[in-house]
Design a protein around this motif. Structure first.
Motif, mmCIF file in Angstrom:
data_model
loop_
_atom_site.group_PDB
_atom_site.id
_atom_site.type_symbol
_atom_site.label_atom_id
_atom_site.label_comp_id
_atom_site.label_asym_id
_atom_site.label_seq_id
_atom_site.Cartn_x
_atom_site.Cartn_y
_atom_site.Cartn_z
ATOM 1 N N VAL A 50 0.926 -1.437 -0.061
ATOM 2 C CA VAL A 50 -0.092 0.128 0.088
ATOM 3 C C VAL A 50 0.799 1.381 -0.133
ATOM 4 O O VAL A 50 0.415 2.437 -0.222
ATOM 5 C CB VAL A 50 -1.029 -0.030 1.220
ATOM 6 C CG1 VAL A 50 -1.938 -1.300 1.102
ATOM 7 C CG2 VAL A 50 -0.262 0.131 2.425
ATOM 8 N N GLN A 67 5.422 1.063 -6.824
ATOM 9 C CA GLN A 67 4.942 1.614 -5.461
ATOM 10 C C GLN A 67 5.994 2.376 -5.044
ATOM 11 O O GLN A 67 6.953 1.759 -4.584
ATOM 12 C CB GLN A 67 4.298 0.628 -4.747
ATOM 13 C CG GLN A 67 3.913 1.193 -3.231
ATOM 14 C CD GLN A 67 2.517 1.913 -3.596
ATOM 15 O OE1 GLN A 67 2.834 3.324 -3.886
ATOM 16 N NE2 GLN A 67 1.338 1.714 -3.345
ATOM 17 N N ARG A 75 -2.547 4.609 -5.067
ATOM 18 C CA ARG A 75 -3.319 4.457 -3.750
ATOM 19 C C ARG A 75 -4.801 4.460 -3.927
ATOM 20 O O ARG A 75 -5.685 4.042 -3.042
ATOM 21 C CB ARG A 75 -2.760 5.543 -2.847
ATOM 22 C CG ARG A 75 -1.249 5.385 -2.693
ATOM 23 C CD ARG A 75 -0.539 6.406 -1.934
ATOM 24 N NE ARG A 75 -0.985 6.066 -0.566
ATOM 25 C CZ ARG A 75 -0.455 6.916 0.601
ATOM 26 N NH1 ARG A 75 0.148 7.802 0.086
ATOM 27 N NH2 ARG A 75 -0.885 6.568 1.769
#
Length: 314
Positions: A50, A67, A75
């Motif tokens: 995340v 990421q 996101r």
């Protein structure tokens, strides 16, 4: 491919190795279970996915993009269901859903429509104007899930979403997860201390221990790895640890653990161990004996030497 981690290494304070050449993939429309004892690296892996943690080396790609924690486009396409319930107790469920929807950029009629749809989805439409402090634990968990779904994420990460709730609510959530993946073609990462949950809903499973992926595959493929082993459970009236040590020392016993009044034994295929086990446990008043088919919990115990819920070795 929705998620791809390749050769990821993550250390804390320069020394503590949390992920060690960690490889992990999730494809569109599948539920992937991530199993490991406390401290195995599951939370670190989720935080890397995340964008909450940078990694020391290796590749982390989400939706084909690197990421780096600051890519808002990436996101916005992720929904995170946290292990702790992260709703506002004194706001109504409706106000909670509005608030989290706005955080994801939803406005006006689109936001109201999504709140109605999600409320129906999580089974709280008739309790929407009550505050979560009046909810049962299971209802709070369902609201927690709903807050992560408002923006229709393509990747949903569920970190221990059924902790501390009753069996009925747990079953509701498991059925919900299966339907969600099937109907919306969403990729789901599911972590849990309840192996039976992961076995029930996962298309594929990764088993992680001490930062390493030690096994991966479908539930059937993982069980096939140990299908030759004998699985024996013996219920006794007066269990003790001394008998467990004696069982573990038997020549053909691969794994042994004591859970409440039940001894769980994994032995080599075809080995004549039952008579020896019964002789060791006879003084403890044997109540029941069963040979059973291997399941995912047996795989985990065999590969790690640990029980998942307490991380204890045996």
């Amino acid at each position: 491919m929705i998620v791809k981690l390749k050769d990821v290494i993550k250390r804390y304070q320069g020394e503590l190795l949390a992920l060690d050449y960690f490889d992990f993939e999730v494809q569109k429309g599948e539920v992937v279970g991530l199993l490991g004892p406390n401290g195995a690296g599951k939370t670190t892996a989720i935080n890397a996915i995340v964008g909450l943690h940078d990694v020391d080396s290796g590749e982390v790609e989400i939706f084909g993009k690197r990421q780096n924690g600051s890519n808002l486009e990436v996101r916005r396409r992720i929904g995170l269901v946290t292990q702790d319930v992260t709703v506002y107790e004194h706001l109504s469920a409706y106000e909670n859903l509005l608030f989290f929807g706005k955080l994801y950029g939803l406005r006006g009629e689109t936001l109201k429509r999504r709140v109605d749809e999600v409320a129906e989805l999580i089974g709280l439409k008739n309790r929407l104007h009550e505050a979560p402090k009046k909810y049962s634990g299971g209802m709070k968990r369902r609201l927690n899930i709903g807050c992560a779904l408002l923006h229709q994420p393509e990747l949903i990460i569920m970190d221990e979403p059924t902790v501390g709730i009753d069996p009925q609510s747990r079953n509701y959530i498991l059925e919900f997860v299966k339907e969600l993946a099937k109907s919306q073609d969403t990729a789901i990462i599911y972590t849990s201390h309840y192996i039976e949950e992961v076995q029930a809903i996962s298309d594929r499973v990764y088993i992680i221990d001490q930062g390493h992926i030690i096994a991966k595959g479908t539930v059937e493929e993982l069980i096939d790895k140990i299908k030759g082993d004998q699985r024996i459970t013996i219920d006794v009236q007066s269990p003790n640890e001394e008998a467990l040590d004696e069982i573990a020392d038997l020549a053909d016993v691969k794994e042994a653990r004591l859970d409440a009044n039940t001894y769980h034994v994994v032995a080599h295929a075809g080995a004549p161990v039952l008579d020896a086990l019964l002789a060791k446990l006879a003084p403890l008043r044997i109540m029941n004996v069963q040979n059973h088919q291997a399941n995912l919990e047996d795989v985990f115990l065999t590969l790690t030497g640990k029980t998942l819920r307490d991380g204890g070795a045996r």
